[in-house]
Enzyme design. Structure first.
Site, PDB file in Angstrom:
ATOM      1  N   GLY A 209       0.839  -1.204   0.000  1.00 55.84           N
ATOM      2  CA  GLY A 209       0.000   0.000   0.000  1.00 55.84           C
ATOM      3  C   GLY A 209       0.865   1.242   0.000  1.00 55.84           C
ATOM      4  O   GLY A 209       2.055   1.181  -0.313  1.00 55.84           O
ATOM      5  N   ASN A 210       0.291   2.360   0.334  1.00 51.93           N
ATOM      6  CA  ASN A 210       1.068   3.596   0.447  1.00 51.93           C
ATOM      7  C   ASN A 210       0.411   4.500   1.487  1.00 51.93           C
ATOM      8  O   ASN A 210      -0.641   4.179   2.027  1.00 51.93           O
ATOM      9  CB  ASN A 210       1.215   4.287  -0.916  1.00 51.93           C
ATOM     10  CG  ASN A 210      -0.137   4.611  -1.526  1.00 51.93           C
ATOM     11  OD1 ASN A 210      -0.872   5.430  -0.999  1.00 51.93           O
ATOM     12  ND2 ASN A 210      -0.468   3.943  -2.632  1.00 51.93           N
ATOM     13  N   TYR A 211       1.036   5.643   1.754  1.00 47.79           N
ATOM     14  CA  TYR A 211       0.592   6.496   2.868  1.00 47.79           C
ATOM     15  C   TYR A 211      -0.532   7.460   2.501  1.00 47.79           C
ATOM     16  O   TYR A 211      -0.857   8.343   3.275  1.00 47.79           O
ATOM     17  CB  TYR A 211       1.777   7.299   3.408  1.00 47.79           C
ATOM     18  CG  TYR A 211       2.822   6.446   4.089  1.00 47.79           C
ATOM     19  CD1 TYR A 211       2.491   5.706   5.215  1.00 47.79           C
ATOM     20  CD2 TYR A 211       4.123   6.382   3.604  1.00 47.79           C
ATOM     21  CE1 TYR A 211       3.434   4.925   5.845  1.00 47.79           C
ATOM     22  CE2 TYR A 211       5.074   5.599   4.227  1.00 47.79           C
ATOM     23  CZ  TYR A 211       4.726   4.869   5.349  1.00 47.79           C
ATOM     24  OH  TYR A 211       5.658   4.098   5.973  1.00 47.79           O
ATOM     25  N   SER A 212      -1.120   7.332   1.333  1.00 44.40           N
ATOM     26  CA  SER A 212      -2.185   8.270   0.951  1.00 44.40           C
ATOM     27  C   SER A 212      -3.344   8.198   1.954  1.00 44.40           C
ATOM     28  O   SER A 212      -3.790   7.112   2.326  1.00 44.40           O
ATOM     29  CB  SER A 212      -2.687   7.934  -0.453  1.00 44.40           C
ATOM     30  OG  SER A 212      -3.889   8.626  -0.706  1.00 44.40           O
ATOM     31  N   ALA A 277      -3.855   7.475  -5.117  1.00 41.43           N
ATOM     32  CA  ALA A 277      -2.475   6.997  -5.233  1.00 41.43           C
ATOM     33  C   ALA A 277      -2.556   5.497  -5.502  1.00 41.43           C
ATOM     34  O   ALA A 277      -2.543   4.684  -4.566  1.00 41.43           O
ATOM     35  CB  ALA A 277      -1.721   7.288  -3.946  1.00 41.43           C
TER      36      ALA A 277
END
Ligand code: C5P
Length: 404
Positions: A209-212, A277
């Site tokens: 995943g990512n920090y969005s 994102a």
């Protein structure tokens, strides 16, 4: 008459600038508004309810109970009645209460129960205005979508000179009128917005995943809905709530699911803003069982996910707008320009992942817009709500160009 038939709830708090509220009330009435005034108990020390009742042609509300006849002023009905609430002057004290949800008088309970846009015109001494606590409280109100009508510089009641004077009534009325004028700009239009991260499963308990946070996309959805658009918000896993009858929220988890949702909705849309994102890669194989720890290194083979923006760019008609984002850690302008072309976007919003206060998981953002005609617009660091409005403004400019 720009406010014809609008129900305006004017909240007045206890500051010297309350004397200007009489003139503000007159201006609102002149613009065709129906005005009700709610005052804090202290505000009565600064301006008489009689003056305001006469000008607004309505009784003034201060207390929860009418001491003469035992009647009850509902603590929420005013907030529900209003098409807009204006708090002018807004003292440091009331702003602090509003930003913390304190509801200890009729003005603050009305504020908390208002479903309409709220305009706040701060007025206080320069040091109170500049104090970090006040700055934080005003920023918090901005973040939840209240519209701050910034204080002016000039002479203050204390005899000092600086920033803290309440904006002139004409400016306040103009801000409210502009808001209502803008609220129809996107009437009849359907806008699709993607938001948040995507999660690409590795096994039943792990993902890429990512920090969005989704904050930018959600702010865009609200900004578009506030201009009268019907919004389809396709969101990856974001811990954000949204409650707006104009916004249809579709929750997805992976890039593939986001693509499917976008594909089936895009055709009926006038524009799409790709603020999500989206993960660029996903594991080729998703393990059915939790992957066990072993002594040797683990290799996970990844494959590309669908590039949703690019695929929509190939499908889009001449009447549709497609807007993308570029979050870059280096060579921002060059990379964004390349994406603008590659994905057939009408414009791209560039933000830097390295810059303090911009990009992922912040309440603020600093953007540059690059258009397909080569135009470039740089913006200051602003709240994501304000940034969202700037982006919607440019979307409307681009839509007008199509109509030409
Ligand atoms: O290529 P890059 O991921 O940097 O492009 C960012 C833009 O493309 C964003 O608007 C993002 O929402 C969109 N995008 C997409 N599908 C992907 C990857 C990015 O729609 N798989």
């Amino acid at each position: 008459m720009t406010l014809s038939g609008k129900n305006i709830l004017l909240g007045i708090t206890g500051g010297i600038a309350a004397y200007k509220s009489a003139y503000l009330t007159r201006l609102l009435i002149k613009q065709g508004a129906i005005v009700k005034v709610v005052m804090t108990p202290t505000a009565k020390q600064f301006i008489t309810p009689l003056t305001l009742a006469t000008l607004s042609q309505n009784p003034i509300l201060v207390d929860f109970f009418n001491s003469e006849n035992g009647g009850w002023n509902s603590h929420v009905s005013l907030g529900l009645w209003a098409d807009a609430m204006i708090i002018a002057p807004a003292t440091a004290n009331t702003i602090a209460k509003m930003s913390n949800g304190i509801a200890d008088n009729l003005l603050t309970t009305s504020y908390l129960s208002a479903r309409c846009p709220v305009f706040v015109a701060p007025a206080m001494d320069l040091d109170m205005f500049a104090h970090p606590a006040t700055r934080r409280n005003i920023a918090a109100l901005k973040n939840i979508g209240n519209i701050i009508i910034d204080a002016d510089e000039g002479e203050l009641a204390s005899g000092l000179t600086g920033k803290g004077r309440m904006a002139e009534p004409e400016k306040i009325v103009a801000a409210v009128s502009d808001y209502f004028e803008q609220s129809n700009q996107l009437a009849g239009k359907t806008i699709m917005i993607t938001a948040g991260p995507t999660y690409e499963n590795i096994d039943p308990v792990r993902f890429i995943g990512n920090y969005s946070s989704g904050k930018m996309g959600f702010a865009l959805a609200v900004a578009a809905a506030n201009r009268g658009a019907d919004v389809i918000l396709i969101s990856g896993p974001a811990r954000l709530k949204i409650n707006n009858s104009r916004i249809q929220r579709i929750d997805v988890t992976s890039a593939e699911q986001m693509y499917e949702a976008c594909k089936s909705n895009f055709e009926k849309c006038d524009a799409a803003i790709m603020a999500a994102a989206v993960a660029d890669y996903r594991p080729v194989n998703v393990s059915e069982q939790k992957i066990k720890k072993a002594d040797n290194a683990l290799t996970i083979t990844l494959e590309a996910t669908p590039d949703i923006a690019k695929l929509l760019g190939q499908q889009k008609s001449d009447r549709q707008l497609l807007i993308g984002f570029a979050l870059e850690t280096e060579n921002g302008l060059a990379n964004a320009t390349e994406k603008l072309k590659k994905k057939n976007l009408d414009f791209i919003v560039l933000n830097s992942a390295n810059e303090l206060g911009a990009g992922f998981n912040t309440d603020t953002n600093r953007i540059t817009i690059l258009k397909k005609n080569g135009e470039k617009i740089d913006y200051q660091l602003k709240s994501k709500n304000e940034v969202a409005n700037d982006i919607i403004d440019q979307m409307i400019v681009a839509a007008n160009e199509i109509d030409k």
